[in-house]
Design a protein around this motif. Structure first.
Motif, PDB file in Angstrom:
ATOM      1  N   LEU A   1       0.379 124.487  23.303  1.00  9.66           N
ATOM      2  CA  LEU A   1       1.483 125.192  22.661  1.00  9.66           C
ATOM      3  C   LEU A   1       2.704 125.155  23.584  1.00  9.66           C
ATOM      4  CD1 LEU A   1       1.356 128.577  20.876  1.00  9.66           C
ATOM      5  CD2 LEU A   1       2.764 128.426  22.913  1.00  9.66           C
ATOM      6  N   ALA A   2       3.884 124.963  22.989  1.00  7.23           N
ATOM      7  CA  ALA A   2       5.120 124.946  23.785  1.00  7.23           C
ATOM      8  C   ALA A   2       5.851 126.278  23.623  1.00  7.23           C
ATOM      9  CB  ALA A   2       6.019 123.813  23.313  1.00  7.23           C
ATOM     10  N   ILE A   3       6.306 126.837  24.772  1.00  9.83           N
ATOM     11  CA  ILE A   3       7.127 128.052  24.708  1.00  9.83           C
ATOM     12  C   ILE A   3       8.548 127.651  25.095  1.00  9.83           C
ATOM     13  CG2 ILE A   3       7.512 130.340  25.708  1.00  9.83           C
ATOM     14  CD1 ILE A   3       4.443 130.313  26.360  1.00  9.83           C
ATOM     15  N   LEU A   4       9.494 127.925  24.227  1.00 10.61           N
ATOM     16  CA  LEU A   4      10.892 127.603  24.528  1.00 10.61           C
ATOM     17  C   LEU A   4      11.565 128.869  25.048  1.00 10.61           C
ATOM     18  CD1 LEU A   4      10.039 125.074  23.090  1.00 10.61           C
ATOM     19  CD2 LEU A   4      12.214 125.055  21.872  1.00 10.61           C
ATOM     20  N   ASP A   5      12.039 128.810  26.284  1.00 11.06           N
ATOM     21  CA  ASP A   5      12.537 129.996  26.964  1.00 11.06           C
ATOM     22  C   ASP A   5      14.022 130.204  26.709  1.00 11.06           C
ATOM     23  OD1 ASP A   5      13.041 132.063  28.670  1.00 11.06           O
ATOM     24  OD2 ASP A   5      13.108 130.808  30.467  1.00 11.06           O
ATOM     25  N   CYS A   6      14.341 131.266  25.988  1.00  6.20           N
ATOM     26  CA  CYS A   6      15.749 131.589  25.707  1.00  6.20           C
ATOM     27  C   CYS A   6      16.275 132.592  26.731  1.00  6.20           C
ATOM     28  CB  CYS A   6      15.877 132.179  24.308  1.00  6.20           C
ATOM     29  SG  CYS A   6      15.095 131.207  23.034  1.00  6.20           S
ATOM     30  N   GLY A   7      15.546 132.818  27.830  1.00  2.70           N
ATOM     31  CA  GLY A   7      16.014 133.735  28.880  1.00  2.70           C
ATOM     32  C   GLY A   7      15.431 135.128  28.750  1.00  2.70           C
ATOM     33  N   GLY A   8      14.319 135.263  28.023  1.00  2.80           N
ATOM     34  CA  GLY A   8      13.724 136.583  27.801  1.00  2.80           C
ATOM     35  C   GLY A   8      13.064 137.125  29.056  1.00  2.80           C
ATOM     36  N   GLN A   9      13.031 138.464  29.156  1.00  4.25           N
ATOM     37  CA  GLN A   9      12.333 139.101  30.276  1.00  4.25           C
ATOM     38  C   GLN A   9      10.823 138.867  30.170  1.00  4.25           C
ATOM     39  OE1 GLN A   9      13.613 141.029  32.986  1.00  4.25           O
ATOM     40  NE2 GLN A   9      15.406 139.897  32.341  1.00  4.25           N
ATOM     41  N   TYR A  10      10.327 138.614  28.945  1.00  3.63           N
ATOM     42  CA  TYR A  10       8.877 138.566  28.759  1.00  3.63           C
ATOM     43  C   TYR A  10       8.339 137.161  28.493  1.00  3.63           C
ATOM     44  CZ  TYR A  10      10.372 143.320  27.590  1.00  3.63           C
ATOM     45  OH  TYR A  10      10.988 144.542  27.577  1.00  3.63           O
ATOM     46  N   THR A  11       9.147 136.131  28.764  1.00  7.19           N
ATOM     47  CA  THR A  11       8.695 134.764  28.460  1.00  7.19           C
ATOM     48  C   THR A  11       7.373 134.449  29.150  1.00  7.19           C
ATOM     49  OG1 THR A  11      10.986 134.089  28.261  1.00  7.19           O
ATOM     50  CG2 THR A  11       9.368 132.336  28.507  1.00  7.19           C
ATOM     51  N   LYS A  12       7.295 134.821  30.429  1.00  3.61           N
ATOM     52  CA  LYS A  12       6.077 134.511  31.173  1.00  3.61           C
ATOM     53  C   LYS A  12       4.887 135.344  30.671  1.00  3.61           C
ATOM     54  CE  LYS A  12       3.554 132.598  34.201  1.00  3.61           C
ATOM     55  NZ  LYS A  12       3.157 131.205  34.137  1.00  3.61           N
TER      56      LYS A  12
END
Ligand code: XMP
Length: 620
Positions: A4-15
């Motif tokens: 699965l790919a996670i696209l990081d928009c700068g969220g505090q909780y991406t990780k």
């Protein structure tokens, strides 16, 4: 292997999304938002994270529109959902009433994400923008009042949620992510988490080789785990532990720490007393700019930078005294993933907003890191993981479950002030009008003339505090609703505290100049020992006192705030509820002890009833 790919928009909780997906047995990779669709070929599903931007504003992260032609099942979270909605022709706009904190949503239409779950769900919301009109082809499947909380398009295989299923504060968030992965994406459990200890030991050996390494030990679980891993990976005589007492430690803490650390198998252990240097010294910030002294600094970010840089200066001096060439020695620290996320570290996320500079990610450390000199054994872990590793390494339970204490210590809990921070008459009137119309006007309160740090919609905030008074509420759960409602309705407020030492109505506050010095540190140390000894228990994750320069009388310049939170990820938290997490009498008892011992200087005792978001756990 399915991935699965996670696209990081700068969220505090991406990780946190990444970790939750992996814990559910699916391999995941994080990409920056602007990744080309061609790089995502071969991925079976995609999650777009939250982020601090507004999709309608200039400067929003760009994206490749072709990602939506890949045809893979997609989940958009917060900003991710807003981006999807805007992309497919819907409308996203700023909300008049924003939502920060646990919120109840109603499931109003079927969606695989909420399959098998009750129609009412408590989830974490943290947003200023909202979907005003969903895009054609989508259905709104969840709402909070008249705000869209979830959209779904079965044909395009896209779900969007305004809330954050990835964090602990969303009660059935894990079930929702599991529904997404299994029922919507058809992904099976094909990935097992790597052995954390083995991976870390291997990394240490590869990086350090036969060189020496200095490890800064604060006494907390993070640096204790780092020290234990170093001793396991390297010949113990190459590991030099240094504990720095910067004058902002808790009562008797440094003595206790040095006793405890002896058990880790450390051969070299040095304690440095550096209060004078930290309070009165100046330091290079890493860019040749001299900053300090701390005793004259008010701005929270500047205070954090001085303390973080001073750690390095004092360590270098200590290394010299032991006869180690500091420039050519590795420096190990217990940095956790959230420290880097909240510090806005560009290696962790290109778009994340800086919430606060953690002491282990100041500029001078970043420079060392660029030179490959920093060893961070825990950089990929969150607090609950580091605790698991501590237990696996056989560290004392006292260390493994120890409540966190930030590197800058009491320094970020002494709220400094040069002159009164103004708030406007209009803001004061807005608060009065809001409280007058809320719950039949039963809450009374005023804006205090200081500000504290918060996190709202993935952005840092630095806003005013409201103090409520008139006696302890009969129903604390209800009072916590006020603490959510005030920042949601009044955009200049991010924190609410309750006066617990008096039933008097709240009168006008005055604000005195206050700085970090031996006296303020000593007062806070005493108050903190009382608060921890009276309120802390196993249901509470972190509990401490904060000293603020606010009072209602001329001759007592300070007030003490009691802070107690419930959390396991520390990225989000709730204020502990009296009567649920601790006995309500503990508040009045702590207040009485503080007034008995420190009453000549301390006027009010308050209880902070704000969650994270909209506040943060610490005040600065
Ligand atoms: P906030 O205040 O951001 O805190 O909600 C989250 C957790 O991090 C701790 N904290 C720090 N820990 N160095 C640390 O080692 C720091 O500079 C720092 N600042 C905050 C805080 O105590 C809480 O547990």
């Amino acid at each position: 292997m399915e991935k699965l790919a996670i696209l990081d928009c700068g969220g505090q909780y991406t990780k946190v999304i990444d970790r939750k997906v992996r814990e559910l047995g699916v391999y995941s990779d994080i990409f920056p938002m602007g990744v080309g669709a061609d790089k995502l070929i071969g991925y079976d599903a995609m999650i777009l994270s939250g982020g601090p931007s507004s999709v309608w504003a200039s400067g929003a992260p760009t994206y490749d529109p072709n990602i939506f032609s890949l045809g893979i099942p997609t989940l958009g979270i917060c900003y991710g959902m807003q981006l999807i909605n805007e992309h497919f022709g819907g409308i996203v706009r700023p909300e008049v009433k924003t939502e920060y904190g646990p919120t109840e949503i109603d499931i109003v239409a079927p969606c695989p994400l909420t399959d098998g779950l009750d129609k009412k769900q408590t989830v974490l919301m943290s947003h200023g923008d909202a979907v005003q009109k969903h895009a054609d082809g989508f259905v709104t499947f969840a709402v909070t009042g008249d705000v869209v909380a979830g959209i779904y398009n079965a044909e395009k295989k896209i779900i969007g949620v305004q809330f954050h299923p990835e964090v602990d504060l969303s009660e059935h968030g894990v079930e929702m992510l599991e529904n997404f992965l299994r029922k919507f994406c058809n992904l099976k459990e094909t990935y097992a988490l790597e052995d954390r200890i083995e991976t870390s030991v291997k990394m240490i050996r590869e990086k350090v080789g036969n060189n020496k390494v200095i490890v800064l030990v604060s006494g907390g679980v993070d640096s204790a785990v780092t020290a234990a891993l170093l001793v396991r990976a390297l010949p113990p005589e190459n590991v030099y532990a240094i504990h720095i007492d910067h004058g902002m430690m808790r009562k008797n803490e440094s003595d206790l720490i040095c006793e405890n650390l002896k058990k880790l198998g450390l051969v070299h252990m040095k304690r440095v007393n550096a209060e004078n240097e930290f309070f009165n010294g100046a330091v290079d910030d890493g860019d040749g700019k001299i900053i300090g002294p701390l005793s004259k600094t008010v701005d929270p970010e500047k205070k954090r930078k001085i303390i973080g840089s001073m750690f390095i200066k004092v360590t270098a001096k200590a290394a010299e005294e032991i006869g180690i060439d500091f420039e050519n020695t590795f420096l190990a620290q217990g940095t956790l993933r959230p420290d880097l996320i909240e510090s806005g570290n560009p290696d962790v996320s290109g778009y994340a907003n800086k919430i606060k500079t953690h002491h282990n990610d100041v500029d001078i450390i970043r420079k060392f890191r660029e030179r490959g000199k920093i060893i961070e054994t825990n950089w990929d872990w969150h607090k609950d993981e580091v605790r698991q590793v501590a237990r696996m390494l056989g560290l004392d339970e006292e260390i493994a479950s120890r409540q966190p204490f930030p590197g800058p210590g009491l320094g970020v809990r002494i709220i400094c002030n040069d002159s009164t921070v103004a708030f406007t008459t209009e803001q004061r009137e807005q608060l009065a009008a809001f409280l007058g119309s809320y719950a039949g006007g039963k809450y009374t309160g005023r804006i205090a003339p200081i500000r504290s740090v918060g996190v709202q919609g993935d952005n840092r905030s630095y806003k005013s505090l409201v103090i409520l008074g008139g006696g302890l509420p009969a129903n604390f759960e209800e009072a916590f609703d006020v603490a959510r409602a005030i920042p949601n309705n009044l955009p200049f407020i991010n924190r609410v505290a309750y006066r617990v030492d008096s039933t008097d109505p709240i009168s006008v506050f005055s604000c005195s100049p206050m700085h970090i010095c031996h006296e303020t540190a000593e007062i806070l140390r005493e108050a903190d020992a009382i608060v921890t000894g009276t309120v802390m228990n196993k249901k509470i994750a972190q509990c401490f006192a904060v000293l603020i320069p606010v009072s209602t009388v001329q001759d007592k310049p300070y007030s003490v705030v009691i802070r107690a939170v419930v959390t396991s990820d520390y990225m989000t938290a709730r204020a502990a509820v009296p009567g649920v997490h601790f006995a309500p009498e503990a508040l009045t008892s702590a207040a009485k002890q503080i007034k008995d011992k420190l009453g000549d200087k301390v006027d009010m005792v308050l209880y902070d009833i704000t969650g994270k978001p909209p506040a943060t756990i610490e005040w600065e």
